[in-house]
Each structure stands twice: as structure tokens, then as C-alpha cells.
Design a protein around this motif. Sequence first.
Motif, short mmCIF file in Angstrom:
data_model
loop_
_atom_site.label_atom_id
_atom_site.label_comp_id
_atom_site.label_asym_id
_atom_site.label_seq_id
_atom_site.Cartn_x
_atom_site.Cartn_y
_atom_site.Cartn_z
N GLU A 34 0.69 -1.19 -0.09
CA GLU A 34 0.02 -0.01 0.08
C GLU A 34 0.87 1.38 0.10
O GLU A 34 0.14 2.43 -0.29
CB GLU A 34 -0.98 -0.01 1.20
CG GLU A 34 -0.26 0.34 2.57
CD GLU A 34 -1.43 0.27 3.68
OE1 GLU A 34 -2.37 1.06 3.54
OE2 GLU A 34 -1.33 -0.62 4.55
N HIS A 35 2.18 1.27 0.36
CA HIS A 35 2.97 2.49 0.42
C HIS A 35 3.96 2.59 -0.76
O HIS A 35 4.65 3.27 -0.77
CB HIS A 35 3.69 2.30 1.79
CG HIS A 35 2.66 2.31 2.85
ND1 HIS A 35 1.86 3.72 3.20
CD2 HIS A 35 2.60 1.63 3.83
CE1 HIS A 35 1.29 3.27 4.43
NE2 HIS A 35 1.69 2.00 4.56
N GLY A 36 3.86 1.46 -1.61
CA GLY A 36 4.86 1.35 -2.70
C GLY A 36 5.22 0.42 -3.29
O GLY A 36 4.43 -0.77 -3.38
N LEU A 37 6.62 0.01 -3.48
CA LEU A 37 7.19 -1.32 -4.18
C LEU A 37 8.34 -1.64 -3.39
O LEU A 37 9.06 -0.83 -3.20
CB LEU A 37 7.32 -0.97 -5.53
CG LEU A 37 8.13 -2.10 -6.39
CD1 LEU A 37 6.85 -3.09 -7.03
CD2 LEU A 37 8.53 -1.37 -7.67
N PHE A 38 8.49 -3.13 -3.26
CA PHE A 38 9.68 -3.66 -2.56
C PHE A 38 10.30 -4.58 -3.85
O PHE A 38 9.51 -4.91 -4.79
CB PHE A 38 9.13 -5.00 -1.57
CG PHE A 38 10.18 -5.81 -1.23
CD1 PHE A 38 11.21 -5.26 -0.36
CD2 PHE A 38 10.30 -7.03 -1.76
CE1 PHE A 38 12.13 -6.03 0.06
CE2 PHE A 38 11.49 -7.93 -1.43
CZ PHE A 38 12.31 -7.36 -0.34
N LEU A 160 4.04 3.01 8.83
CA LEU A 160 4.75 2.23 7.84
C LEU A 160 5.27 0.94 8.50
O LEU A 160 6.22 1.36 9.48
CB LEU A 160 5.77 2.71 7.02
CG LEU A 160 5.40 3.72 5.72
CD1 LEU A 160 6.52 4.59 5.26
CD2 LEU A 160 4.92 2.85 4.54
N ARG A 161 5.20 -0.05 8.01
CA ARG A 161 6.20 -1.27 8.55
C ARG A 161 6.65 -2.01 7.25
O ARG A 161 5.95 -2.32 6.44
CB ARG A 161 5.29 -2.25 9.15
CG ARG A 161 6.10 -3.40 9.83
CD ARG A 161 5.22 -4.26 10.89
NE ARG A 161 6.16 -5.51 11.31
CZ ARG A 161 6.39 -6.56 10.44
NH1 ARG A 161 5.63 -6.67 9.20
NH2 ARG A 161 6.90 -7.52 10.84
N LEU A 162 8.11 -1.98 7.08
CA LEU A 162 8.62 -2.57 6.02
C LEU A 162 8.98 -4.13 6.31
O LEU A 162 9.68 -4.14 7.47
CB LEU A 162 9.94 -1.92 5.58
CG LEU A 162 9.65 -0.39 5.26
CD1 LEU A 162 11.02 0.37 4.93
CD2 LEU A 162 8.53 -0.25 4.24
N ASP A 163 8.93 -4.89 5.34
CA ASP A 163 9.24 -6.34 5.51
C ASP A 163 10.64 -6.57 4.69
O ASP A 163 10.58 -5.87 3.67
CB ASP A 163 8.10 -7.33 5.05
CG ASP A 163 7.09 -7.14 6.23
OD1 ASP A 163 7.46 -7.17 7.52
OD2 ASP A 163 5.78 -7.15 5.79
N TRP A 164 11.34 -7.48 5.02
CA TRP A 164 12.53 -7.72 4.10
C TRP A 164 12.67 -9.11 4.07
O TRP A 164 12.51 -10.08 5.22
CB TRP A 164 13.93 -7.13 5.18
CG TRP A 164 13.92 -5.73 5.16
CD1 TRP A 164 13.38 -5.16 6.40
CD2 TRP A 164 14.21 -4.71 4.35
NE1 TRP A 164 13.22 -3.85 6.38
CE2 TRP A 164 13.97 -3.51 5.05
CE3 TRP A 164 14.50 -4.50 3.10
CZ2 TRP A 164 14.09 -2.01 4.67
CZ3 TRP A 164 14.72 -3.36 2.61
CH2 TRP A 164 14.46 -2.28 3.21
N LEU A 165 13.08 -9.69 2.85
CA LEU A 165 13.36 -10.96 2.61
C LEU A 165 15.05 -11.34 3.28
O LEU A 165 15.78 -10.67 3.44
CB LEU A 165 13.56 -11.41 1.16
CG LEU A 165 12.27 -11.08 0.38
CD1 LEU A 165 12.39 -11.44 -0.92
CD2 LEU A 165 11.35 -11.87 1.00
N PRO A 166 14.92 -12.81 3.75
CA PRO A 166 16.00 -13.25 4.19
C PRO A 166 17.07 -13.51 3.16
O PRO A 166 16.65 -13.91 1.93
CB PRO A 166 15.85 -14.44 5.05
CG PRO A 166 14.48 -14.95 4.71
CD PRO A 166 13.68 -13.78 4.10
N VAL A 167 18.40 -13.24 3.25
CA VAL A 167 19.01 -13.40 2.23
C VAL A 167 19.98 -14.60 2.55
O VAL A 167 20.77 -14.59 3.46
CB VAL A 167 20.03 -12.01 1.75
CG1 VAL A 167 20.96 -12.30 0.72
CG2 VAL A 167 19.20 -11.06 1.75
N PRO A 168 20.19 -15.35 1.74
CA PRO A 168 20.89 -16.76 1.76
C PRO A 168 22.07 -16.50 1.94
O PRO A 168 22.77 -15.46 1.46
CB PRO A 168 20.60 -17.81 0.80
CG PRO A 168 20.10 -16.91 -0.38
CD PRO A 168 19.49 -15.80 0.31
N GLU A 169 23.13 -17.01 2.79
CA GLU A 169 24.58 -16.94 2.91
C GLU A 169 25.21 -17.20 1.51
O GLU A 169 24.64 -18.14 0.92
CB GLU A 169 24.99 -17.80 4.05
CG GLU A 169 24.51 -17.42 5.38
CD GLU A 169 25.24 -15.86 5.70
OE1 GLU A 169 26.22 -15.70 5.35
OE2 GLU A 169 24.17 -15.14 6.31
#
Length: 173
Positions: A34-38, A160-169
Motif C-alpha cells: 500500500e505504500h509502494g514497491l519492494f 509504515l512497516r517494512l518487511d525484508w526477505l532473508p538473504v541466503p548466505e
Amino acid sequence: MDAEPVKIERHDVPARLHHTNTGVRGVQAYREHEHGLFVSRPFIAHPRVRHWQAHLLPALGLVVCRYDFHGPREHDYHIDLARIARMGEVWTVRDQYLDVLVHAGLAAEIVDTEELLSSHKAGFIDTPELYEVVERAHRVLSELSRTRYRLGPWLEGYGLRLDWLPVPEPTAV
């Protein structure tokens, strides 16, 4: 310092392509909210960065980035000041030179002031936009200081609450 023209980036969501001033790159994930694009994509053959995630937030005029570095973390968040527009399924980001680097819980700093000023002098950015971006950068810095440089609580003030993806090692080759 030599002036650099304004950087314009495009995010073609259906094609999953990120068009930058240095080329076109495939995107791992796009998610509209709702606030933009990830955006999430790897950095291929970059000397310092291996992965990048960002939230384009048009109402705030910000791109909030999280980089995963090959070596030690240089900062926790990188905030680009930008004008962001959407036409259909393509998002355009017009960089406004100034950035804010956030060291979570410790400090934040405005960077690239010389780049902004030399680009203004060269006519790449006009005076009203120069004042607007400087004012926005200082507002971001002041607001971050009131939350002790914590991105989550600062953005919660905007709903706003931003979610982030885990990044594999990284995998050993």
C-alpha cells in the motif's frame, strides 16, 4: 567534483527488470504494497555488495535500501532521496543525489552533498528542487535522531512497516 546528470531508474514489474544507468538487471522479487514497491535482486560481480533490497516509498520521496555486503556491514540502511512515479506496471525513480546512511541505534549521516551542489551548479537540478531535497534530508535525519536511529520506529510514525526477505548466505565455489 564533476557534475553527474540525474540518475533515472525504471522498474518494469511484469518483466522483472531493473533498468539503471549501468545496465539492465533481473529482479528476484517485486512486491507491491500500500505504500509502494519492494524490490530484491542480487548484485552480480560487484566488489562490495552481493544483494540489494529496497522499498520505493513515493509519498515520502524515499527509497529505503538494505545492502548485504561481501565483507563487514558498512551501514544498516541506505536511504535515497528521490522522486518516484508509477505509470502502469513501470515505476520510475529519479535520484535527487542526497542519501542518508543509517547505523541502527548509533547514528545517521547525510552524504553526497558535494554531488548535489555540483549538479545544481551544472543545471541538472534547479533551485526549488535543491531546497526541497535538502529540507527533506534534514527532516529525515532529525526524525531518525528522535527514534535513536532505529528505522522501524521512525517509519511507524508514518504508519509504515517494512518487511525484508532473508538473504541466503553465500555459497562456496
